[in-house]
Design a protein around this motif. Sequence first.
Motif, mmCIF file in Angstrom:
data_model
loop_
_atom_site.group_PDB
_atom_site.id
_atom_site.type_symbol
_atom_site.label_atom_id
_atom_site.label_comp_id
_atom_site.label_asym_id
_atom_site.label_seq_id
_atom_site.Cartn_x
_atom_site.Cartn_y
_atom_site.Cartn_z
ATOM 1 N N ARG A 24 -3.820 -1.457 1.085
ATOM 2 C CA ARG A 24 -4.877 -0.880 0.260
ATOM 3 C C ARG A 24 -6.028 -1.862 0.084
ATOM 4 O O ARG A 24 -5.822 -3.026 -0.240
ATOM 5 C CB ARG A 24 -4.336 -0.492 -1.111
ATOM 6 C CG ARG A 24 -3.364 0.667 -1.090
ATOM 7 C CD ARG A 24 -2.840 0.940 -2.487
ATOM 8 N NE ARG A 24 -1.875 2.035 -2.491
ATOM 9 C CZ ARG A 24 -1.177 2.400 -3.553
ATOM 10 N NH1 ARG A 24 -1.344 1.756 -4.703
ATOM 11 N NH2 ARG A 24 -0.316 3.408 -3.472
ATOM 12 N N GLU A 46 -7.257 2.865 2.580
ATOM 13 C CA GLU A 46 -5.938 2.445 3.062
ATOM 14 C C GLU A 46 -6.001 2.272 4.571
ATOM 15 O O GLU A 46 -6.307 3.207 5.311
ATOM 16 C CB GLU A 46 -4.879 3.486 2.701
ATOM 17 C CG GLU A 46 -3.454 2.985 2.876
ATOM 18 C CD GLU A 46 -2.438 3.939 2.291
ATOM 19 O OE1 GLU A 46 -2.018 4.865 3.017
ATOM 20 O OE2 GLU A 46 -2.066 3.780 1.106
ATOM 21 N N VAL A 62 -9.256 4.050 -3.220
ATOM 22 C CA VAL A 62 -8.942 2.948 -2.312
ATOM 23 C C VAL A 62 -9.197 3.379 -0.874
ATOM 24 O O VAL A 62 -9.219 4.571 -0.556
ATOM 25 C CB VAL A 62 -7.472 2.475 -2.429
ATOM 26 C CG1 VAL A 62 -7.166 1.974 -3.818
ATOM 27 C CG2 VAL A 62 -6.502 3.585 -2.011
ATOM 28 N N TYR A 119 -9.195 -2.307 -2.232
ATOM 29 C CA TYR A 119 -9.757 -1.796 -3.480
ATOM 30 C C TYR A 119 -11.251 -2.102 -3.561
ATOM 31 O O TYR A 119 -11.717 -3.123 -3.038
ATOM 32 C CB TYR A 119 -9.045 -2.419 -4.678
ATOM 33 C CG TYR A 119 -7.634 -1.905 -4.878
ATOM 34 C CD1 TYR A 119 -7.389 -0.776 -5.663
ATOM 35 C CD2 TYR A 119 -6.550 -2.544 -4.268
ATOM 36 C CE1 TYR A 119 -6.105 -0.303 -5.841
ATOM 37 C CE2 TYR A 119 -5.259 -2.064 -4.435
ATOM 38 C CZ TYR A 119 -5.042 -0.939 -5.227
ATOM 39 O OH TYR A 119 -3.757 -0.463 -5.390
#
Length: 214
Positions: free
Chosen positions: A145, A140, A138, A147
């Motif tokens: 987050r 961040e 991921v 994805y």
Amino acid sequence: MKKKFLAALALSAMAFLPLSFAGAADFMTLDSASYDAMWAKGKTVKKHGLLENPMHYGVEMRHGTIGSNQVVVVTPYTAGMYISSTEDLRLLEVPENFKDVLLSNQDILFVAPAYMPVHHLISYSMETKGSNRSEHLVIEKEGKRIYPRYEMNPVIDSLMPHSHYVRYFGFTREQILDVPYTVKYVNGEGDLIDFPVTEKTLKRMLEQEKNFGA
């Protein structure tokens, strides 16, 4: 009258500035002519070291070696040049429509962690092949987050390396360019790896792509 003329002249000049002056720095976007130049340049590249080392097909996002969790960003330019330079060495069958495929798949960039198991021996049987790839990664940013939502086009994927347990996680250009953020992923031995991506990191990656030698 003179002021109006100068203002009009300035606006007219701005209209002819390269598009790259209008916004933030970006990775290369290929067109038909620049693709041909890239492909021809790839044919002049001489390989060194491991043929499928990630540094041959991506720009370094996280400094390291394959055995210490190396991460690269794969762009259309780096992927295209790598495939051109290894077409014969890797016994590739590049389809006639490859140029069209690459040119139509430029909006997504790939974060690619590679890993060479060093703590223990790994069986390379069909049952375990690929089981030591990174499965979760991921970006961040600001506590949220992001994805990966994109997969590599099958035509391109079939010509890219899959050794060293590499995996390609697709993000939009905007997501990769929107620094700062932290990349987090679980490597092939189950270790959580994280590292920051800053303006300095991005500047280095853009410079590496500009001077990329596959």
